[in-house]
Design an enzyme around this catalytic site. Sequence first.
Site, short mmCIF file in Angstrom:
data_model
loop_
_atom_site.label_atom_id
_atom_site.label_comp_id
_atom_site.label_asym_id
_atom_site.label_seq_id
_atom_site.Cartn_x
_atom_site.Cartn_y
_atom_site.Cartn_z
CG HIS A 63 -1.52 1.33 1.57
ND1 HIS A 63 -1.20 2.01 2.54
CD2 HIS A 63 -2.51 2.06 0.78
CE1 HIS A 63 -2.04 3.00 2.81
NE2 HIS A 63 -2.90 2.87 1.78
CG HIS A 113 0.40 9.02 1.20
ND1 HIS A 113 0.91 8.20 2.35
CD2 HIS A 113 -0.72 8.60 1.41
CE1 HIS A 113 -0.12 7.76 3.23
NE2 HIS A 113 -1.17 8.03 2.39
#
Length: 329
Positions: A63, A113
Amino acid sequence: MSNKKLILKLFICSTIFITFVFALHDKRVVAASSVNELENWSKWMQPIPDNIPLARISIPGTHDSGTFKLQNPIKQVWGMTQEYDFRYQMDHGARIFDIRGRLTDDNTIVLHHGPLYLYVTLHEFINEAKQFLKDNPSETIIMSLKKEYEDMKGAEGSFSSTFEKNYFVDPIFLKTEGNIKLGDARGKIVLLKRYSGSNESGGYNNFYWPDNETFTTTVNQNVNVTVQDKYKVNYDEKVKSIKDTMDETMNNSEDLNHLYINFTSLSSGGTAWNSPYYYASYINPEIANDIKQKNPTRVGWVIQDYINEKWSPLLYQEVIRANKSLIKE
């Protein structure tokens, strides 16, 4: 004369029996050897037959795969989900990479992110994947690509058009769709599109991906996909969601047209005691132990934070071992 015939018959029978025993032994040795190949983490796909769909294979992934360069302690608590680089992740069994990008003013894509720039470019990831696949041609890399943050001022075109014109043209990308089989994907990057506006075919298309949900959708005309991606929930609810989805995957192990994607990640609460690292240190071994105890034939695509060798049993290893039923004796 009769004694000679009897001796001859005994000799022939014993020869046939010995040949059968050695053949059986060799078959078992080959089968055991093939299963053991699963534990060569950089080449674990090698013994799996070509005709198996990727949707049927239990595959570990990471992830927010590109967060490993974050140095600021505050940014690490909030945004870091991997501590080792792409090649380490690949060599430790990961074949699915969660790549999230932003279009820059020089029309390249860099990794993000959320608002955090990760100091990694999309070119870097693709080049690392190409080298890994050159070294390990039996493998495939699945790249989930999402537009993560607004385009920089001065960017020309769109995220999707820039990716497809400047990156996807590379022959390393698989251009076919459908229920993709491993044999077609070996040595290739398979694109999983989480961005809108695509004009190109190839990989897994047309994903509907609601936020913070467990959901089922259909891609590539006839491939059903169930995704568990609850990341803004409490710890107990998250673990239950992971296990419920994994149990459904196990119980549906023979459906070759149904893909299960199971995220084990939780978002940060902003402190060291509720950071992705903290959660992973508990969730990863708990789910790994659950797999180990149940000894399933399928667990789906399992996407984790912090692939490493710290918390035993190791989640990525247990996911890979679930493929032993696919290896023909």
